[in-house]
Design a protein around this motif. Structure first.
Motif, PDB file in Angstrom:
ATOM      1  N   ASP A  27       0.814  -1.221   0.000  1.00  0.00           N
ATOM      2  CA  ASP A  27       0.000   0.000   0.000  1.00  0.00           C
ATOM      3  C   ASP A  27       0.844   1.266   0.000  1.00  0.00           C
ATOM      4  OD1 ASP A  27       0.861  -0.316   2.639  1.00  0.00           O
ATOM      5  OD2 ASP A  27      -1.074   0.165   3.507  1.00  0.00           O
ATOM      6  N   GLU A  86       0.230   0.901  -5.319  1.00  0.00           N
ATOM      7  CA  GLU A  86      -1.177   0.489  -5.363  1.00  0.00           C
ATOM      8  C   GLU A  86      -1.962   1.317  -6.375  1.00  0.00           C
ATOM      9  OE1 GLU A  86      -5.001  -0.117  -2.370  1.00  0.00           O
ATOM     10  OE2 GLU A  86      -3.218   0.919  -1.621  1.00  0.00           O
ATOM     11  N   GLU A 146      -5.505  -9.389  -0.691  1.00  0.00           N
ATOM     12  CA  GLU A 146      -4.531  -8.639   0.099  1.00  0.00           C
ATOM     13  C   GLU A 146      -4.229  -9.380   1.384  1.00  0.00           C
ATOM     14  OE1 GLU A 146      -6.798  -5.429   2.816  1.00  0.00           O
ATOM     15  OE2 GLU A 146      -6.725  -4.913   0.700  1.00  0.00           O
TER      16      GLU A 146
END
Length: 84
Positions: free
Chosen positions: A49, A53, A66
Motif C-alpha cells: 500500500d 497500489e 490482500e
C-alpha cells in the motif's frame, strides 16, 4: 516472466527522479504488449500500500486479494488484469 498464459511482473521500478513522467505506464504497456504477442491473456503483480497500489489501479489492474498487517501496519496487495 511469462508462463502458461500469464505474465507475472516481479519488479517494476522507476527511479524517483524519473517518476510522474509516464515512464512507468509506458514500460508497463510495453511489457503487456510483448506478452500479448506471446499468447498471454492475464497479468499478475503484487505491491504494498505504500508503493504502487494507485499506479496499478490507474493502469487497469483489479485487486484480487490482500494480506493485512504485512508488513505491520500495511497491506500487501495482489492484482490481475486481463490482457487484450
Amino acid at each position: 516472466m511469462n508462463y502458461w498464459n500469464g505474465l507475472e511482473i516481479k519488479i517494476l521500478w522507476i527511479d524517483e527522479d524519473y517518476r510522474n513522467q509516464g515512464l512507468g505506464r509506458t514500460l508497463l504497456k510495453h511489457l503487456e504488449n510483448k506478452a500479448i504477442k506471446r499468447g498471454v491473456s492475464i497479468a499478475i503483480v503484487d505491491t504494498f500500500d505504500f508503493q504502487a497500489e494507485e499506479f496499478y489501479i490507474k493502469n487497469g489492474y483489479d485487486v484480487i486479494g490482500e494480506i493485512k498487517n504485512f508488513p505491520k501496519g500495511h497491506r500487501r496487495i495482489y492484482f490481475s488484469k486481463v490482457l487484450e
